[in-house]
Each structure stands twice: as structure tokens, then as C-alpha cells.
Design an enzyme around this catalytic site. Structure first.
Site, PDB file in Angstrom:
ATOM      1  N   LYS A 111       6.140  23.039 -30.378  1.00  0.00           N
ATOM      2  CA  LYS A 111       6.213  23.469 -31.782  1.00  0.00           C
ATOM      3  C   LYS A 111       6.158  22.270 -32.719  1.00  0.00           C
ATOM      4  O   LYS A 111       5.513  22.306 -33.759  1.00  0.00           O
ATOM      5  CB  LYS A 111       7.503  24.252 -32.055  1.00  0.00           C
TER       6      LYS A 111
ATOM      7  N   LYS B 116      -6.988  34.157 -18.409  1.00  0.00           N
ATOM      8  CA  LYS B 116      -6.384  35.484 -18.374  1.00  0.00           C
ATOM      9  C   LYS B 116      -6.443  36.159 -19.730  1.00  0.00           C
ATOM     10  O   LYS B 116      -6.684  35.523 -20.755  1.00  0.00           O
ATOM     11  CB  LYS B 116      -4.955  35.393 -17.863  1.00  0.00           C
TER      12      LYS B 116
ATOM     13  N   LYS C 203      -3.640  37.492 -26.310  1.00  0.00           N
ATOM     14  CA  LYS C 203      -3.743  38.076 -27.637  1.00  0.00           C
ATOM     15  C   LYS C 203      -4.587  37.184 -28.546  1.00  0.00           C
ATOM     16  O   LYS C 203      -5.536  37.623 -29.175  1.00  0.00           O
ATOM     17  CB  LYS C 203      -2.336  38.224 -28.223  1.00  0.00           C
TER      18      LYS C 203
END
Ligand code: TRP
Length: 329
Positions: free
Chosen positions: A111, A194, A197
Site C-alpha cells: 500500500k 487466474k 476483478k
């Protein structure tokens, strides 16, 4: 019977990867163990959602899980923000969580790298809140993906540290729930990796049939096998893997056979794959719509879930406060 806790990210829009991964296992687990499934809406505040986005996301993801077969009569289904004992335990655990170890957490470092403009204290103490979520029910099993393994390791450490500090054997050290063979990696439609989203390579449970057809027809393939028995390229293998989970065995065999004889037509295969995905997701999409429109039902679910979660959480807090030395006068 294990006590299982799992938090669900409140970013809605589940895709087939989620469906064949975590969700199917949750549905299975709820029959075998004492399960607490909650929407981690406090955790989502680290990204500063607007009030309407926050509420909308929670409603969407809750409706999706219920539509997939999470049964609030079997599992305790609740919202994290409905259980005030969680932030209380979080506060107490924060006193024994060290800034150094929190700063070294992989998710935190990522982050800091990716969003240097919003490195808030909630991000730093994210693993402490997650530990509170888990040990407040004195859980011994947590179903976690690869990206959450370090957080679970920290939960174990915080539980152990509490026990050592107060010379008690109170919190169990929760272990990862092992799905064994049950975990299938669902590929995306863009040829590599894979289903996810953000990658825009996924089929969502709430996609309309026309959207599914469009996405599948655009999926990456190759120019076709040139000799019998040729090994499949990754994009083509991915389509076969998807077909393996959504289609009948005869359908899969039919296209395997054509592939092996070099007579396969990918257009035909994609058409079939899209129809089989529509057949699978159609009833779920309808359920999501029904549930989302039924505020009375959703209210009933979260209120009953909160009551059950608070029963377990407040019993833990009572013990913890006493262990720490908060005694009534
Ligand atoms: N951090 C988890 C995720 O991003 C969500 C989560 C919050 C969680 N609290 C939890 C998962 C407790 C398991 C147990 O997916």
C-alpha cells in the site's frame, strides 16, 4: 466441530473464480462447522468510500453470498460494524502490536508503494483488526487464500502474545483451513493468469447473458492445433478448464476429441461455453436480484446474525477485560 471465522471483502461483484473458490467451500463448511461469516465493512474504510458506495457494496456482496447458498440459519452471517466488541478488542490488541512488525507486513508495504498519498493508521493496523475479528470468537480455523497467510500468521502471534503476557491459555492459535483438493484455480478469459476483478477478464455472477456471450466470444485463443495430440497453449487450456467446471462431461469430451483430431472450431466451443455459463449463473443472477430487492429479508438476516455474533463476542470480551485487570468496583 471447528469454529471457523471468515471475513468477506465488501467490494461486491463476485466472479466465477470466487464462486468455484471460496464460496463453494463456505457453503460446504457451513454444514460441517460452527461458522461465522461477516462482511468486513470496517476494513473497507481504509479506502475512504462514499457513504452510498459503502452501503451499496455491503448490500451487493451480502446478497451475492446469500444467493450462492450461504445459509444464515446454518452459519452466523453478520456485518463487522454491527459488533462493537470487535473494535474494543482491536483497541486492546493494539497495545501489544508493535509498529515495527506492522510496518514490515507485506500488504502494508504494498500500500505504501501503490498509494503513498493515503497511508493511514487503519492500513497499518489492518492485521490487528483482522486478528480481533478472528479471535473474538476464539476460532481455531480460518479459510485463507495465499494473500492472507501472513495476516493469519500475525493473528496467531497476537493470540500467543496475549496468552504469554497474562499467563493464560485463553485464545487458541487459529490455523488455516485446508481445502485440500477442493480448490480449483479458475483462469480468466485473457489467456494468462487466474480470473480476477481488476483484470477485466472475468465473468461476474450478475452479468446478463448478452454480456457473458460478448466476453466469451472475445476470449483469447490461438490459430489451432497443427498435428494430432499437440499440447494446448495456455489460452486454449484455459477455455478447456472453464468448460470443465461449467459444462457437461459429454460437451467437454466432444471438444477434446475435436481438438485432438485438429478439427476444433474455437467459435463453436466459445458459443457452447457461453451458453453453459449462462445456464449456471442465470438462477444465481435472479436470486441476487430478488434478495437485493427484499430489504425486510436482508434486515432480518443481519439483525439475527449480529445478535448471534455479539453473544459470542461479548462473552470473550468479558473474559478478556477480567484477564487484563478491568475489575468492577
Ligand atoms: N483481509 C481479508 C481479505 O482481504 C478479509 C478479512 C477481514 C478476513 N477480517 C478477516 C478474513 C478475518 C478472514 C478472517 O480478504
Amino acid at each position: 466441530m471447528d469454529i471457523v471465522v471468515s471475513g468477506i471483502r465488501s467490494t461486491g461483484n463476485l466472479h466465477l473464480g470466487n464462486y468455484f473458490g471460496a464460496i463453494r467451500n463456505f457453503v460446504r463448511m457451513q454444514h460441517e462447522h460452527h461458522c461465522y461469516f461477516f462482511i468486513a465493512d470496517y476494513h473497507s474504510l481504509t479506502t475512504h468510500p462514499t457513504p452510498s458506495d459503502l452501503h451499496g457494496n455491503v448490500k451487493q456482496v451480502l446478497s451475492e453470498y446469500l444467493a450462492c447458498g450461504i445459509d444464515p440459519e446454518k452459519a452466523t452471517v453478520f456485518l463487522q460494524s454491527d459488533v462493537p466488541e470487535v473494535p474494543e478488542l482491536y483497541l486492546l490488541l493494539n497495545m501489544n502490536a508493535y509498529v515495527g512488525e506492522l510496518e514490515r507486513t507485506a500488504s502494508f508495504k504494498e500500500k505504501v508503494r501503490k498509494q503513498p498519498e493515503n497511508v493511514n493508521a487503519g492500513l497499518l493496523t489492518y492485521p490487528v483488526l483482522m486478528a480481533a475479528d478472528i479471535i473474538i470468537h476464539r476460532a481455531n480455523k480460518v479459510p485463507v487464500g495465499k494473500d492472507q497467510e501472513q495476516h493469519l500468521e500475525m493473528t496467531r502471534r497476537f493470540a500467543r502474545r496475549f496468552n504469554n503476557l497474562y499467563k493464560v491459555d485463553y485464545f487458541p492459535e487459529p490455523e488455516p483451513y485446508n481445502f485440500g483438493e477442493a480448490l480449483i484455480r479458475i483462469p480468466g478469459l485473457d489467456g494468462t493468469g487466474k480470473m480476477g476483478k481488476s483484470e477485466g477478464n472475468g465473468i461476474f455472477l450478475s452479468d446478463e447473458p448478452s454480456e457473458i456471450r460478448k466476453k466469451v466470444m472475445r476470449a483469447v485463443t490461438d490459430s489451432g492445433p497443427e498435428h494430432p495430440g499437440q499440447e494446448k497453449s495456455e489460452p486454449v487450456q484455459n477455455l478447456f478448464t472453464l468448460m470443465q467446471v461449467v459444462s457437461e462431461k459429454e460437451t467437454l469430451d466432444y471438444f477434446e476429441d475435436h481438438y485432438n483430431r485438429c478439427t476444433i472450431r474455437y467459435g463453436e466451443m466459445k458459443k457452447q461455453l457461453a451458453e453453459d455459463m449462462i445456464r449456471l449463473t442465470g438462477p444465481i443472477r435472479e436470486r441476487i436480484k430478488e434478495i437485493k430487492a427484499d430489504d425486510a429479508y436482508l434486515r432480518k438476516v443481519v439483525m439475527a446474525g449480529a445478535a448471534r455474533a455479539r453473544e459470542s463476542a461479548s462473552a470473550t470480551l468479558r473474559d478478556v477485560r477480567e484477564i487484563i485487570g478491568f475489575k468492577p468496583f
